[in-house]
Design an enzyme around this catalytic site. Structure first.
Site, PDB file in Angstrom:
ATOM      1  N   CYS A  38      15.779 -10.777-113.325  1.00 16.28           N
ATOM      2  CA  CYS A  38      16.882 -10.901-112.309  1.00 16.28           C
ATOM      3  C   CYS A  38      17.648 -10.322-110.863  1.00 16.28           C
ATOM      4  CB  CYS A  38      17.912 -10.778-113.381  1.00 16.28           C
ATOM      5  SG  CYS A  38      19.590 -10.722-113.007  1.00 16.28           S
ATOM      6  N   CYS A  41      20.625  -8.418-111.432  1.00 14.66           N
ATOM      7  CA  CYS A  41      20.438  -7.103-112.294  1.00 14.66           C
ATOM      8  C   CYS A  41      19.532  -5.169-110.992  1.00 14.66           C
ATOM      9  CB  CYS A  41      19.631  -7.390-113.479  1.00 14.66           C
ATOM     10  SG  CYS A  41      19.747  -8.247-114.608  1.00 14.66           S
TER      11      CYS A  41
END
Length: 125
Positions: A38, A41
């Site tokens: 991600c 993230c």
């Protein structure tokens, strides 16, 4: 602040059952070769780590759990338990939430703001 890493919902449930006091959970994408799939993230991780390392936060009497939500295909499934569990019900990662308080959470780009993270972790609301 005690820091714990878990992989998946079952592991999260186990640590929650054993933990007393205030709990914060960071839901983030699982890692491949040490890096989350991600991109949001990956961007948020160093900001969150910086805040958690500050003396005013590291001395808090609370538990900070980093919970890996799985690989991309698992997470994107509408039936993913992190999306459907009534205690969690997240629809984006990264998400930082106070356990048991559905209102106190930060999403996506909010997790690149040190002040918002610190406020969430230190507020008594």
């Amino acid at each position: 602040m005690k820091r714990v890493n878990v992989d998946g919902l079952e592991a999260l449930n186990e640590i929650i059952e054993k933990t007393d006091g205030k709990i914060f959970v960071l839901y983030t994408g699982s890692k491949v070769n040490g890096v989350s799939w991600c991109p949001d993230c990956v961007t948020a991780e160093p900001v969150i780590d910086k805040v958690l390392s500050s003396p005013s936060i590291s001395d808090l009497d609370a538990t900070f759990i980093t919970c890996l939500v799985g690989q991309r295909d698992y997470w994107k499934n509408p039936e993913c338990p992190f999306r459907t569990d009534p205690r969690i019900k997240i629809n984006c990662i990264p998400t930082l939430a106070e356990w048991g308080n559905k209102v106190r959470r930060l999403l996506d780009s909010q997790l690149t703001n040190e002040h918002l993270i610190q406020d969430l972790l230190t507020s008594d609301d």
